[in-house]
Design an enzyme around this catalytic site. Structure first.
Site, PDB file in Angstrom:
ATOM      1  N   ASN A  50       2.390  -0.059  -3.516  1.00  0.00           N
ATOM      2  CA  ASN A  50       3.222   0.833  -2.717  1.00  0.00           C
ATOM      3  C   ASN A  50       3.405   0.216  -1.338  1.00  0.00           C
ATOM      4  O   ASN A  50       2.514   0.285  -0.491  1.00  0.00           O
ATOM      5  CB  ASN A  50       2.566   2.212  -2.610  1.00  0.00           C
ATOM      6  CG  ASN A  50       3.398   3.177  -1.784  1.00  0.00           C
ATOM      7  OD1 ASN A  50       4.587   2.968  -1.569  1.00  0.00           O
ATOM      8  ND2 ASN A  50       2.763   4.240  -1.310  1.00  0.00           N
TER       9      ASN A  50
ATOM     10  N   LYS B  72       5.370   1.137   1.005  1.00  0.00           N
ATOM     11  CA  LYS B  72       5.739   2.098   2.051  1.00  0.00           C
ATOM     12  C   LYS B  72       6.908   1.532   2.873  1.00  0.00           C
ATOM     13  O   LYS B  72       7.775   0.880   2.308  1.00  0.00           O
ATOM     14  CB  LYS B  72       4.524   2.466   2.897  1.00  0.00           C
ATOM     15  CG  LYS B  72       3.339   2.915   2.028  1.00  0.00           C
ATOM     16  CD  LYS B  72       2.183   3.449   2.817  1.00  0.00           C
ATOM     17  CE  LYS B  72       1.048   3.855   1.869  1.00  0.00           C
ATOM     18  NZ  LYS B  72      -0.066   4.498   2.594  1.00  0.00           N
TER      19      LYS B  72
ATOM     20  N   HIS C 134       3.655  11.654  -2.949  1.00  0.00           N
ATOM     21  CA  HIS C 134       2.685  10.936  -2.123  1.00  0.00           C
ATOM     22  C   HIS C 134       2.296  11.810  -0.934  1.00  0.00           C
ATOM     23  O   HIS C 134       3.104  12.570  -0.403  1.00  0.00           O
ATOM     24  CB  HIS C 134       3.278   9.610  -1.640  1.00  0.00           C
ATOM     25  CG  HIS C 134       2.261   8.694  -1.033  1.00  0.00           C
ATOM     26  ND1 HIS C 134       1.818   8.843   0.264  1.00  0.00           N
ATOM     27  CD2 HIS C 134       1.584   7.633  -1.542  1.00  0.00           C
ATOM     28  CE1 HIS C 134       0.927   7.911   0.529  1.00  0.00           C
ATOM     29  NE2 HIS C 134       0.760   7.159  -0.546  1.00  0.00           N
TER      30      HIS C 134
ATOM     31  N   GLU D   2       1.922  11.293   2.078  1.00  0.00           N
ATOM     32  CA  GLU D   2       2.742  11.145   3.282  1.00  0.00           C
ATOM     33  C   GLU D   2       4.031  11.946   3.156  1.00  0.00           C
ATOM     34  O   GLU D   2       4.507  12.526   4.137  1.00  0.00           O
ATOM     35  CB  GLU D   2       3.032   9.663   3.520  1.00  0.00           C
ATOM     36  CG  GLU D   2       1.784   8.882   3.903  1.00  0.00           C
ATOM     37  CD  GLU D   2       1.886   7.393   3.642  1.00  0.00           C
ATOM     38  OE1 GLU D   2       0.881   6.700   3.878  1.00  0.00           O
ATOM     39  OE2 GLU D   2       2.952   6.923   3.187  1.00  0.00           O
TER      40      GLU D   2
ATOM     41  N   GLU E 278      -5.160  10.446  -5.073  1.00  0.00           N
ATOM     42  CA  GLU E 278      -5.318   9.818  -3.765  1.00  0.00           C
ATOM     43  C   GLU E 278      -6.029  10.784  -2.827  1.00  0.00           C
ATOM     44  O   GLU E 278      -5.419  11.737  -2.336  1.00  0.00           O
ATOM     45  CB  GLU E 278      -3.963   9.394  -3.193  1.00  0.00           C
ATOM     46  CG  GLU E 278      -2.831  10.414  -3.350  1.00  0.00           C
ATOM     47  CD  GLU E 278      -1.639  10.089  -2.474  1.00  0.00           C
ATOM     48  OE1 GLU E 278      -1.471   8.938  -2.094  1.00  0.00           O
ATOM     49  OE2 GLU E 278      -0.889  11.024  -2.156  1.00  0.00           O
TER      50      GLU E 278
ATOM     51  N   GLY F  93      -5.215   4.757   4.361  1.00  0.00           N
ATOM     52  CA  GLY F  93      -4.944   4.122   5.639  1.00  0.00           C
ATOM     53  C   GLY F  93      -6.050   4.287   6.661  1.00  0.00           C
ATOM     54  O   GLY F  93      -5.868   3.955   7.828  1.00  0.00           O
TER      55      GLY F  93
ATOM     56  N   SER G 230      -7.106   3.217  -0.034  1.00  0.00           N
ATOM     57  CA  SER G 230      -7.798   2.061   0.566  1.00  0.00           C
ATOM     58  C   SER G 230      -8.521   1.201  -0.460  1.00  0.00           C
ATOM     59  O   SER G 230      -9.603   0.673  -0.198  1.00  0.00           O
ATOM     60  CB  SER G 230      -8.771   2.528   1.661  1.00  0.00           C
ATOM     61  OG  SER G 230      -8.066   3.144   2.721  1.00  0.00           O
TER      62      SER G 230
END
Length: 253
Positions: free
Chosen positions: A9, A11, A97, A99, A169, A175, A215
């Site tokens: 991914n 991003k 996701h 985010e 996740e 992150g 991560s």
């Protein structure tokens, strides 16, 4: 035998030239994918057609969009529909996701609509679920993830469910440099599989690919992928470095 997947991914990172170089570096690394193993590049919208062209002659390598819109078509300036993605040969689409949920307020109900449109257009959804830190601290992560599954996926038929990949996740590990321990990852993956079994039956649950996202990197990917219910990873930062992503691909159990 369920599929093992390493999904990159990207991003909102890399120029087109940098992205081309990264994909080529991975493709030319001499990776021999065993049967049932797949690699997916989830790249920004402008790069999808180029990425698709690059992987075209490499069996087991696929391309994903990082999102699609929740409506079929219409006056939604700047959005991209599932039908558009299908028309350019995209294979997968990442949906839900953390985010997208946090920054764009995507709800479980909206994601259910996106799932339906993706499946109707022959795209394989990579459906993301997972809990924030406060939920993990309260030890209510199972209930939180179960609600995400129920409200976004449980309207699907058994046949449709077989086309879905789930990515767990833990939001507190995205992150941040923090990573769920192998035991924590295995516990949640096993829980998710058990929930799917309760809804759709053991056979479908056993065939469901569940990825870990949070991560993951070469130093811990082997331990994570060795867990019996972890079927690969949705890789963020480490997927932006060809050597790191290649190493993770090699650690798929």
């Amino acid at each position: 035998m369920r599929k093992k997947i390493a999904a990159a991914n990207w991003k909102m990172n890399l120029t087109l030239a940098q992205g081309e170089q990264l994909i080529n570096d991975v493709l030319q690394a001499g990776i021999k994918l065993p049967e049932g193993h797949e690699v997916v590049f989830a790249v920004p919208f402008p790069y999808l057609m180029r990425a698709k062209a690059l992987v075209k002659n490499y069996p087991g390598f696929y391309v994903a969009a990082q999102n699609c819109y929740s409506e079929k078509s219409g006056a939604f300036t700047g959005e991209v529909s599932a039908e558009m993605l299908q028309s350019i040969g995209v294979d997968f689409v990442v949906l839900g996701h953390s985010e997208r949920r946090e920054y764009f307020q995507e709800s479980n109900a909206m994601l259910a609509k996106k799932i339906d449109l993706a499946l109707a257009n022959g795209l394989k959804p990579i459906f993301c679920c997972g809990e924030p830190l406060e939920i993990r601290k309260a030890e209510t992560q199972n209930e939180y993830v179960a609600r995400q599954l129920e409200e976004s996926l449980y309207h699907l038929t058994a046949e449709q469910m077989q086309q879905v990949v789930i990515a767990y996740e833990p939001i507190w590990a995205i992150g941040t440099g923090l990573t769920a321990s192998a035991a924590q990852a295995q516990d949640m993956h096993a829980y998710i599989r058990a929930q799917i079994a309760n809804k759709y039956g053991k056979e479908i649950a056993l065939g469901l690919t569940i990825l870990y996202g949070g991560s993951a990197k070469p130093s811990n990917a082997g331990e994570l992928c060795a867990c019996p219910d972890v079927d690969g990873g949705l890789i963020g930062g480490a997927s932006l470095v060809a050597a790191d992503f290649t190493a993770i691909i090699g650690k798929l159990a």
